[in-house]
Design a protein around this motif. Sequence first.
Motif, PDB file in Angstrom:
ATOM      1  N   ALA A  36      11.875 -22.268  -5.079  1.00  0.00           N
ATOM      2  CA  ALA A  36      12.532 -21.003  -5.398  1.00  0.00           C
ATOM      3  C   ALA A  36      13.935 -20.955  -4.799  1.00  0.00           C
ATOM      4  N   LEU A  37      14.088 -21.483  -3.597  1.00  0.00           N
ATOM      5  CA  LEU A  37      15.388 -21.477  -2.924  1.00  0.00           C
ATOM      6  C   LEU A  37      16.371 -22.462  -3.545  1.00  0.00           C
ATOM      7  N   MET A  38      15.896 -23.262  -4.496  1.00  0.00           N
ATOM      8  CA  MET A  38      16.791 -24.192  -5.176  1.00  0.00           C
ATOM      9  C   MET A  38      17.801 -23.482  -6.070  1.00  0.00           C
ATOM     10  N   ASP A  39      17.697 -22.148  -6.223  1.00  0.00           N
ATOM     11  CA  ASP A  39      18.711 -21.439  -7.001  1.00  0.00           C
ATOM     12  C   ASP A  39      19.982 -21.222  -6.189  1.00  0.00           C
ATOM     13  N   GLY A  40      19.970 -21.656  -4.912  1.00  0.00           N
ATOM     14  CA  GLY A  40      21.168 -21.602  -4.093  1.00  0.00           C
ATOM     15  C   GLY A  40      21.407 -20.280  -3.401  1.00  0.00           C
ATOM     16  N   ARG A  41      20.566 -19.297  -3.661  1.00  0.00           N
ATOM     17  CA  ARG A  41      20.760 -17.984  -3.060  1.00  0.00           C
ATOM     18  C   ARG A  41      19.790 -17.758  -1.905  1.00  0.00           C
ATOM     19  N   ALA A  42      20.050 -16.689  -1.154  1.00  0.00           N
ATOM     20  CA  ALA A  42      19.187 -16.328  -0.031  1.00  0.00           C
ATOM     21  C   ALA A  42      18.094 -15.377  -0.516  1.00  0.00           C
ATOM     22  N   TRP A  43      16.864 -15.605  -0.070  1.00  0.00           N
ATOM     23  CA  TRP A  43      15.710 -14.793  -0.460  1.00  0.00           C
ATOM     24  C   TRP A  43      15.108 -14.129   0.779  1.00  0.00           C
ATOM     25  N   THR A  44      14.487 -12.976   0.583  1.00  0.00           N
ATOM     26  CA  THR A  44      13.781 -12.326   1.671  1.00  0.00           C
ATOM     27  C   THR A  44      12.380 -12.920   1.785  1.00  0.00           C
ATOM     28  N   ALA A  91      18.588 -29.812  -0.597  1.00  0.00           N
ATOM     29  CA  ALA A  91      18.417 -29.581  -2.035  1.00  0.00           C
ATOM     30  C   ALA A  91      18.278 -30.901  -2.778  1.00  0.00           C
ATOM     31  N   GLY A  92      19.078 -31.897  -2.389  1.00  0.00           N
ATOM     32  CA  GLY A  92      18.989 -33.206  -3.021  1.00  0.00           C
ATOM     33  C   GLY A  92      17.629 -33.847  -2.789  1.00  0.00           C
ATOM     34  N   LEU A  93      17.098 -33.675  -1.579  1.00  0.00           N
ATOM     35  CA  LEU A  93      15.777 -34.212  -1.259  1.00  0.00           C
ATOM     36  C   LEU A  93      14.706 -33.581  -2.145  1.00  0.00           C
ATOM     37  N   ILE A  94      14.779 -32.267  -2.320  1.00  0.00           N
ATOM     38  CA  ILE A  94      13.782 -31.568  -3.132  1.00  0.00           C
ATOM     39  C   ILE A  94      13.891 -31.970  -4.594  1.00  0.00           C
ATOM     40  N   GLU A  95      15.117 -32.057  -5.108  1.00  0.00           N
ATOM     41  CA  GLU A  95      15.312 -32.446  -6.506  1.00  0.00           C
ATOM     42  C   GLU A  95      14.802 -33.860  -6.754  1.00  0.00           C
ATOM     43  N   THR A  96      15.052 -34.758  -5.794  1.00  0.00           N
ATOM     44  CA  THR A  96      14.552 -36.127  -5.921  1.00  0.00           C
ATOM     45  C   THR A  96      13.034 -36.145  -5.912  1.00  0.00           C
ATOM     46  N   TYR A 123      20.339 -25.890  -7.021  1.00  0.00           N
ATOM     47  CA  TYR A 123      21.039 -25.524  -5.795  1.00  0.00           C
ATOM     48  C   TYR A 123      22.458 -25.079  -6.128  1.00  0.00           C
ATOM     49  N   ASP A 124      23.470 -25.953  -6.004  1.00  0.00           N
ATOM     50  CA  ASP A 124      24.841 -25.523  -6.260  1.00  0.00           C
ATOM     51  C   ASP A 124      25.447 -26.161  -7.499  1.00  0.00           C
ATOM     52  N   HIS A 125      24.604 -26.794  -8.348  1.00  0.00           N
ATOM     53  CA  HIS A 125      25.135 -27.339  -9.588  1.00  0.00           C
ATOM     54  C   HIS A 125      24.198 -27.023 -10.751  1.00  0.00           C
TER      55      HIS A 125
END
Length: 237
Positions: A36-44, A91-96, A123-125
């Motif tokens: 979920a955090l892979m969208d690059g934003r901060a979550w509660t 983020a790169g680790l998770i995407e891989t 994440y950021d792309h």
Amino acid sequence: MLKPGKENEASDALEMSMAAVAAAMSDPSRMKMLCALMDGRAWTATELSAVAEIASSTASAHLTRLVNARLITCLSQGRHRYYRLAGQPIAGLIETLMGVSWQSVTPPTPRTPHHLRAARSCYDHLAGELAVHIYDFMTQAGWLTPDGSSLTDGGRVNLAQMGIFITPHPRRKACCACLDWSERRFHPGGEAGAALFQHCLSSGWLTRVPGFREVSVTAKGRRAFSQHFAIHSLAQK
């Protein structure tokens, strides 16, 4: 130069650290939060407990584990606390890991919801079908080296003409071929991928969809992607 004993100690410490990171990622609920955090934003914590479908108290324990493993960071703003990934390397680790995990799925037919498969943030792309088409165009047009590991001089010039400028000496890779976990093909990552995504957002070519990683292509964006990347078949939402 480390002495043999010191070398063994350093090796042991590295292996223990790697095992700790793997252990922190090994729980399905924690992986849902990380994805979920892979969208690059901060979550509660409340939002992350909902996406992981667990109780708030359980989510709190999981988030503490992820913070301690330095996979995420906690930001305090007033009375609220927000969580986000601890940087692009995570983020790169998770995407891989997503790409590697999909290789074990049989049959390999993507089951990603269509709205996320079309275009989403990584994440950021940018990721999804749109990003894969952009990568293919950049490769065929000679904007990228054959292995996708860097921009050519022509690629930098063409991006600059669109208003996308790449830092001469970035702290991360100027460009890299990031495996798209739903398409099983590459999309542009690195500094160039991040700069392209930000340009698409700031130019009004893309808009974020509240709640997750989905992004929508605007009418202006369809015209721009057709003009700059020869992509003519984007569906209108």
